[in-house]
Write a protein that holds these residues in place. Sequence first.
Motif, mmCIF file in Angstrom:
data_model
loop_
_atom_site.group_PDB
_atom_site.id
_atom_site.type_symbol
_atom_site.label_atom_id
_atom_site.label_comp_id
_atom_site.label_asym_id
_atom_site.label_seq_id
_atom_site.Cartn_x
_atom_site.Cartn_y
_atom_site.Cartn_z
ATOM 1 N N THR A 82 1.277 66.531 13.448
ATOM 2 C CA THR A 82 1.137 64.830 13.414
ATOM 3 C C THR A 82 0.176 64.338 14.573
ATOM 4 O O THR A 82 -0.838 63.583 14.202
ATOM 5 C CB THR A 82 2.420 64.260 13.110
ATOM 6 O OG1 THR A 82 3.172 64.829 12.367
ATOM 7 C CG2 THR A 82 2.076 62.815 12.565
ATOM 8 N N LEU A 83 0.511 64.660 15.745
ATOM 9 C CA LEU A 83 -0.406 64.185 16.789
ATOM 10 C C LEU A 83 -1.610 64.820 16.930
ATOM 11 O O LEU A 83 -2.670 64.019 17.130
ATOM 12 C CB LEU A 83 0.222 64.719 18.158
ATOM 13 C CG LEU A 83 -0.397 64.326 19.409
ATOM 14 C CD1 LEU A 83 -0.682 62.808 19.483
ATOM 15 C CD2 LEU A 83 0.373 64.954 20.581
ATOM 16 N N SER A 84 -1.770 66.085 16.164
ATOM 17 C CA SER A 84 -3.301 66.766 16.392
ATOM 18 C C SER A 84 -4.136 66.023 15.220
ATOM 19 O O SER A 84 -5.253 65.512 15.088
ATOM 20 C CB SER A 84 -2.785 68.060 15.948
ATOM 21 O OG SER A 84 -4.392 68.817 15.582
ATOM 22 N N LEU A 85 -3.372 65.560 14.071
ATOM 23 C CA LEU A 85 -4.212 65.008 13.022
ATOM 24 C C LEU A 85 -4.394 63.588 13.452
ATOM 25 O O LEU A 85 -5.506 63.158 12.933
ATOM 26 C CB LEU A 85 -3.236 65.148 11.625
ATOM 27 C CG LEU A 85 -4.018 64.766 10.359
ATOM 28 C CD1 LEU A 85 -5.065 65.736 10.163
ATOM 29 C CD2 LEU A 85 -3.055 64.543 9.277
ATOM 30 N N MET A 86 -3.714 62.846 14.193
ATOM 31 C CA MET A 86 -3.886 61.633 14.441
ATOM 32 C C MET A 86 -5.052 61.609 15.511
ATOM 33 O O MET A 86 -6.095 60.642 15.376
ATOM 34 C CB MET A 86 -2.557 60.858 15.298
ATOM 35 C CG MET A 86 -2.550 59.642 15.701
ATOM 36 S SD MET A 86 -1.257 59.048 16.622
ATOM 37 C CE MET A 86 -0.012 58.781 15.131
ATOM 38 N N ASN A 87 -5.029 62.407 16.529
ATOM 39 C CA ASN A 87 -6.170 62.539 17.244
ATOM 40 C C ASN A 87 -7.210 62.846 16.479
ATOM 41 O O ASN A 87 -8.617 62.201 16.859
ATOM 42 C CB ASN A 87 -5.861 63.417 18.654
ATOM 43 C CG ASN A 87 -4.986 62.894 19.522
ATOM 44 O OD1 ASN A 87 -5.064 61.589 19.659
ATOM 45 N ND2 ASN A 87 -4.238 63.466 20.063
#
Length: 219
Positions: free
Chosen positions: A31-36
């Motif tokens: 999720t963090l990767s997609l957010m960034n």
Amino acid sequence: MTTAEIVSQVLPSPSAAVRIQALSEEHFAGTLSLMNQFVRDRFRKRLCCILPLGLFPTTMYEFRRMYRTEDALSTTAIAVREADGKLVGFAQMTDRTMARDPVSSCLHTLDDDECYIEMMSVSPEIRGAGIGTRLLEFCEARARERGAKKLTLGVVAGNPAKRLYVRFGFKDVRQSCLSEVTSFVSLFSLFGLPHWVPGGTIMEKIFDDEEEPSLPDSQ
């Protein structure tokens, strides 16, 4: 449609089936990767059209602080591809009782009866498969369960995702001239012109009080 029905629904996509569920710790990294990736967006989002926001990614420490409560986890929807467990979409939602970062608070002040979608993104390889609609359905069901009377979100001018929001029942919120000017300055300062059109708007979907969806015991 209730959240239970949304979570149990498996939707064929161009590459695999996808499930919608609440965020859990095992999916933090994805999720963090997609957010960034959403913030980076081919470096189109730029502070005052100069500094790319992608130069300032959210760290895992900051991300964990955002999701240190059960409320924050349960109101964020993620789309997980069944074949490989990859995160292919997410929608982060808050209300007035939850902690928000200073930038979000600056862009929009929440009412007591409101849930607000702070951020939503679907991976390019799976767009057009209905994932965005299902993420919105999850957010609406959660918002109703929390007693909200409306669901809101902000959209930058020129963003093609606005077509999805309109189909889902969102409408533009009329703003005063002062609010429009303030919004324009804030959006330009934070994002520049990601779609080459200045400004943006707040959209809202007012709920029908007759519908009371039930939630599953666990996600």
